[in-house]
Design a protein around this motif. Structure first.
Motif, PDB file in Angstrom:
ATOM      1  N   TRP A 188      -2.360   4.401   1.896  1.00 37.22           N
ATOM      2  CA  TRP A 188      -3.709   4.003   1.463  1.00 37.22           C
ATOM      3  C   TRP A 188      -4.810   4.876   2.063  1.00 37.22           C
ATOM      4  O   TRP A 188      -5.947   4.815   1.631  1.00 37.22           O
ATOM      5  CB  TRP A 188      -3.971   2.533   1.787  1.00 37.22           C
ATOM      6  CG  TRP A 188      -3.342   1.603   0.804  1.00 37.22           C
ATOM      7  CD1 TRP A 188      -3.905   1.093  -0.331  1.00 37.22           C
ATOM      8  CD2 TRP A 188      -2.005   1.076   0.839  1.00 37.22           C
ATOM      9  NE1 TRP A 188      -3.005   0.297  -0.992  1.00 37.22           N
ATOM     10  CE2 TRP A 188      -1.830   0.259  -0.299  1.00 37.22           C
ATOM     11  CE3 TRP A 188      -0.936   1.216   1.723  1.00 37.22           C
ATOM     12  CZ2 TRP A 188      -0.640  -0.411  -0.571  1.00 37.22           C
ATOM     13  CZ3 TRP A 188       0.251   0.554   1.452  1.00 37.22           C
ATOM     14  CH2 TRP A 188       0.392  -0.245   0.320  1.00 37.22           C
ATOM     15  N   GLY A 189      -4.473   5.666   3.076  1.00 35.38           N
ATOM     16  CA  GLY A 189      -5.467   6.563   3.678  1.00 35.38           C
ATOM     17  C   GLY A 189      -5.951   6.073   5.029  1.00 35.38           C
ATOM     18  O   GLY A 189      -5.930   4.873   5.326  1.00 35.38           O
ATOM     19  N   GLU A 190      -6.411   7.009   5.842  1.00 34.14           N
ATOM     20  CA  GLU A 190      -6.828   6.711   7.220  1.00 34.14           C
ATOM     21  C   GLU A 190      -7.988   5.721   7.291  1.00 34.14           C
ATOM     22  O   GLU A 190      -8.065   4.908   8.200  1.00 34.14           O
ATOM     23  CB  GLU A 190      -7.248   8.017   7.933  1.00 34.14           C
ATOM     24  CG  GLU A 190      -6.116   9.005   8.158  1.00 34.14           C
ATOM     25  CD  GLU A 190      -5.152   8.565   9.247  1.00 34.14           C
ATOM     26  OE1 GLU A 190      -5.523   7.699  10.046  1.00 34.14           O
ATOM     27  OE2 GLU A 190      -4.021   9.086   9.270  1.00 34.14           O
ATOM     28  N   ASN A 191      -8.902   5.815   6.324  1.00 30.25           N
ATOM     29  CA  ASN A 191     -10.120   5.007   6.391  1.00 30.25           C
ATOM     30  C   ASN A 191     -10.079   3.794   5.473  1.00 30.25           C
ATOM     31  O   ASN A 191     -11.108   3.334   4.999  1.00 30.25           O
ATOM     32  CB  ASN A 191     -11.338   5.874   6.052  1.00 30.25           C
ATOM     33  CG  ASN A 191     -11.483   7.043   7.010  1.00 30.25           C
ATOM     34  OD1 ASN A 191     -11.376   6.855   8.223  1.00 30.25           O
ATOM     35  ND2 ASN A 191     -11.706   8.232   6.482  1.00 30.25           N
ATOM     36  N   TYR A 192      -8.883   3.279   5.221  1.00 24.39           N
ATOM     37  CA  TYR A 192      -8.752   2.127   4.327  1.00 24.39           C
ATOM     38  C   TYR A 192      -9.429   0.906   4.940  1.00 24.39           C
ATOM     39  O   TYR A 192      -9.209   0.579   6.106  1.00 24.39           O
ATOM     40  CB  TYR A 192      -7.271   1.853   4.064  1.00 24.39           C
ATOM     41  CG  TYR A 192      -7.040   0.671   3.153  1.00 24.39           C
ATOM     42  CD1 TYR A 192      -7.367   0.737   1.810  1.00 24.39           C
ATOM     43  CD2 TYR A 192      -6.508  -0.525   3.646  1.00 24.39           C
ATOM     44  CE1 TYR A 192      -7.170  -0.342   0.968  1.00 24.39           C
ATOM     45  CE2 TYR A 192      -6.301  -1.607   2.815  1.00 24.39           C
ATOM     46  CZ  TYR A 192      -6.629  -1.513   1.486  1.00 24.39           C
ATOM     47  OH  TYR A 192      -6.435  -2.582   0.661  1.00 24.39           O
ATOM     48  N   PHE A 193     -10.240   0.203   4.129  1.00 23.46           N
ATOM     49  CA  PHE A 193     -11.009  -0.943   4.612  1.00 23.46           C
ATOM     50  C   PHE A 193     -10.196  -2.232   4.628  1.00 23.46           C
ATOM     51  O   PHE A 193     -10.567  -3.191   5.274  1.00 23.46           O
ATOM     52  CB  PHE A 193     -12.219  -1.189   3.680  1.00 23.46           C
ATOM     53  CG  PHE A 193     -13.392  -0.290   3.920  1.00 23.46           C
ATOM     54  CD1 PHE A 193     -14.459  -0.698   4.703  1.00 23.46           C
ATOM     55  CD2 PHE A 193     -13.449   0.967   3.343  1.00 23.46           C
ATOM     56  CE1 PHE A 193     -15.554   0.123   4.902  1.00 23.46           C
ATOM     57  CE2 PHE A 193     -14.537   1.797   3.532  1.00 23.46           C
ATOM     58  CZ  PHE A 193     -15.599   1.375   4.316  1.00 23.46           C
ATOM     59  N   GLY A 194      -9.136  -2.296   3.838  1.00 25.52           N
ATOM     60  CA  GLY A 194      -8.484  -3.576   3.567  1.00 25.52           C
ATOM     61  C   GLY A 194      -7.543  -4.088   4.637  1.00 25.52           C
ATOM     62  O   GLY A 194      -7.412  -3.538   5.726  1.00 25.52           O
ATOM     63  N   ASP A 195      -6.848  -5.144   4.259  1.00 31.62           N
ATOM     64  CA  ASP A 195      -5.957  -5.883   5.147  1.00 31.62           C
ATOM     65  C   ASP A 195      -4.578  -5.240   5.153  1.00 31.62           C
ATOM     66  O   ASP A 195      -4.039  -4.869   4.111  1.00 31.62           O
ATOM     67  CB  ASP A 195      -5.869  -7.328   4.615  1.00 31.62           C
ATOM     68  CG  ASP A 195      -5.196  -8.276   5.591  1.00 31.62           C
ATOM     69  OD1 ASP A 195      -4.329  -7.829   6.356  1.00 31.62           O
ATOM     70  OD2 ASP A 195      -5.545  -9.472   5.564  1.00 31.62           O
ATOM     71  N   VAL A 196      -3.971  -5.161   6.343  1.00 31.56           N
ATOM     72  CA  VAL A 196      -2.633  -4.576   6.472  1.00 31.56           C
ATOM     73  C   VAL A 196      -1.583  -5.388   5.709  1.00 31.56           C
ATOM     74  O   VAL A 196      -0.500  -4.886   5.390  1.00 31.56           O
ATOM     75  CB  VAL A 196      -2.256  -4.448   7.969  1.00 31.56           C
ATOM     76  CG1 VAL A 196      -1.929  -5.817   8.570  1.00 31.56           C
ATOM     77  CG2 VAL A 196      -1.083  -3.495   8.163  1.00 31.56           C
ATOM     78  N   LYS A 197      -1.916  -6.626   5.343  1.00 36.83           N
ATOM     79  CA  LYS A 197      -0.957  -7.462   4.594  1.00 36.83           C
ATOM     80  C   LYS A 197      -0.656  -6.900   3.210  1.00 36.83           C
ATOM     81  O   LYS A 197       0.316  -7.299   2.578  1.00 36.83           O
ATOM     82  CB  LYS A 197      -1.480  -8.902   4.476  1.00 36.83           C
ATOM     83  CG  LYS A 197      -1.380  -9.658   5.800  1.00 36.83           C
ATOM     84  CD  LYS A 197      -1.904 -11.059   5.691  1.00 36.83           C
ATOM     85  CE  LYS A 197      -1.837 -11.768   7.056  1.00 36.83           C
ATOM     86  NZ  LYS A 197      -2.461 -13.091   7.018  1.00 36.83           N
ATOM     87  N   ILE A 198      -1.500  -5.982   2.738  1.00 38.23           N
ATOM     88  CA  ILE A 198      -1.226  -5.335   1.451  1.00 38.23           C
ATOM     89  C   ILE A 198       0.118  -4.607   1.505  1.00 38.23           C
ATOM     90  O   ILE A 198       0.821  -4.489   0.506  1.00 38.23           O
ATOM     91  CB  ILE A 198      -2.366  -4.362   1.068  1.00 38.23           C
ATOM     92  CG1 ILE A 198      -2.264  -3.950  -0.407  1.00 38.23           C
ATOM     93  CG2 ILE A 198      -2.387  -3.137   1.962  1.00 38.23           C
ATOM     94  CD1 ILE A 198      -3.462  -3.159  -0.906  1.00 38.23           C
ATOM     95  N   VAL A 199       0.495  -4.139   2.705  1.00 43.53           N
ATOM     96  CA  VAL A 199       1.797  -3.477   2.886  1.00 43.53           C
ATOM     97  C   VAL A 199       2.923  -4.472   2.644  1.00 43.53           C
ATOM     98  O   VAL A 199       3.875  -4.186   1.905  1.00 43.53           O
ATOM     99  CB  VAL A 199       1.916  -2.870   4.308  1.00 43.53           C
ATOM    100  CG1 VAL A 199       3.333  -2.317   4.541  1.00 43.53           C
ATOM    101  CG2 VAL A 199       0.884  -1.771   4.516  1.00 43.53           C
ATOM    102  N   ASP A 200       2.815  -5.659   3.240  1.00 40.31           N
ATOM    103  CA  ASP A 200       3.864  -6.678   3.112  1.00 40.31           C
ATOM    104  C   ASP A 200       4.089  -7.079   1.658  1.00 40.31           C
ATOM    105  O   ASP A 200       5.233  -7.235   1.218  1.00 40.31           O
ATOM    106  CB  ASP A 200       3.499  -7.926   3.939  1.00 40.31           C
ATOM    107  CG  ASP A 200       3.315  -7.607   5.411  1.00 40.31           C
ATOM    108  OD1 ASP A 200       4.072  -6.780   5.926  1.00 40.31           O
ATOM    109  OD2 ASP A 200       2.409  -8.175   6.036  1.00 40.31           O
ATOM    110  N   VAL A 201       3.000  -7.238   0.913  1.00 43.38           N
ATOM    111  CA  VAL A 201       3.123  -7.669  -0.479  1.00 43.38           C
ATOM    112  C   VAL A 201       3.773  -6.573  -1.323  1.00 43.38           C
ATOM    113  O   VAL A 201       4.616  -6.842  -2.174  1.00 43.38           O
ATOM    114  CB  VAL A 201       1.755  -8.068  -1.076  1.00 43.38           C
ATOM    115  CG1 VAL A 201       1.919  -8.531  -2.512  1.00 43.38           C
ATOM    116  CG2 VAL A 201       1.118  -9.176  -0.252  1.00 43.38           C
TER     117      VAL A 201
END
Length: 234
Positions: A188-201
């Motif tokens: 998602w890139g170094e400066n991604y604003f979102g939640d790390v849970k996007i990885v789990d999903v």
């Protein structure tokens, strides 16, 4: 010079016009749709690079439209927009095939950063193939960087551009435990604003496509309290 074309589907005209203003300022071409039906029609007619979809729309909601658009294109970038912040909305959006999720209200800087990051990934995914592509082989899987495809026992597995990048990350690092934040930065890139849970999903979504038994994964396994690991059983 236009950076790319974006379809914005939101029944709130004020928000839609504001998004259009933000994105056109950054060089994107923006097409608007006021509901789910129109979003489908505009997607077919305009062939956008990225779709911003509000979840709560009349006629067809954003989840339904996301699912329909994803069936038609594995490579288009999809970002879901919602005034709700419930965890299930985020999980639902990603499981239906969205690449990212933004909760309203959000600032223009965050929106543009998310769109830019997704546009880079979409562009990279559809870029001209390399002359001498690498094939990454692992057990029954073959990842081809020229055709941007993954096969299992010779059978093609339909992946979104995010899913392909996650698989690329794992298959190039076999038997290495990768931390969630490391996967987030790489994909998602170094400066991604979102939640790390996007990885789990996304891992959950991937397992449904690659594992023989998604609830009992043998290739893409969890390293509890840390992240995930790719390995092929002997």
């Amino acid at each position: 010079m236009s950076m790319g074309k974006i379809l914005v589907a939101d029944d709130d005209q004020n928000i839609a016009e504001l998004l259009k203003l933000y994105l056109e300022k950054e060089g994107y071409t923006v097409v608007l749709a006021a509901d789910g039906m129109e979003a489908n029609e505009k997607f077919a007619a305009e062939n956008p690079d990225i779709v911003l979809l509000d979840i709560m729309m009349p006629g067809k909601d954003g989840f339904t439209v996301c699912k329909e658009i994803r069936k038609r294109s594995a490579t288009v970038g999809i970002i879901m927009l919602s005034a709700k912040s419930q965890e299930m909305d985020k999980v639902g959006a990603l499981m239906f095939g969205a690449d990212d999720y933004i909760t309203k209200p959000f600032g223009p800087a965050e929106l543009v950063a998310r769109v830019d990051a997704l546009h880079r990934r979409v562009t990279m995914f559809s870029a001209k193939p390399m002359e001498n592509p690498d094939e990454v082989r692992s057990g029954p899987f073959v990842l081809n960087e020229r055709s941007r495809t993954l096969t299992k026992n010779g059978k093609n597995i339909d992946l979104t551009q995010v899913e392909f990048q996650i698989m690329e990350c794992f298959m190039k690092n076999p038997n290495v435990a990768l931390e969630r934040n490391s996967i987030l930065s790489k994909v998602w890139g170094e400066n991604y604003f979102g939640d790390v849970k996007i990885v789990d999903v996304n891992i959950r979504r991937l397992r449904m496509k690659i594992e023989d038994e998604p609830s009992n994964p043998k290739y893409l396994t969890t390293v509890w309290g840390f992240g995930y690991k790719w390995s092929v059983p002997e």
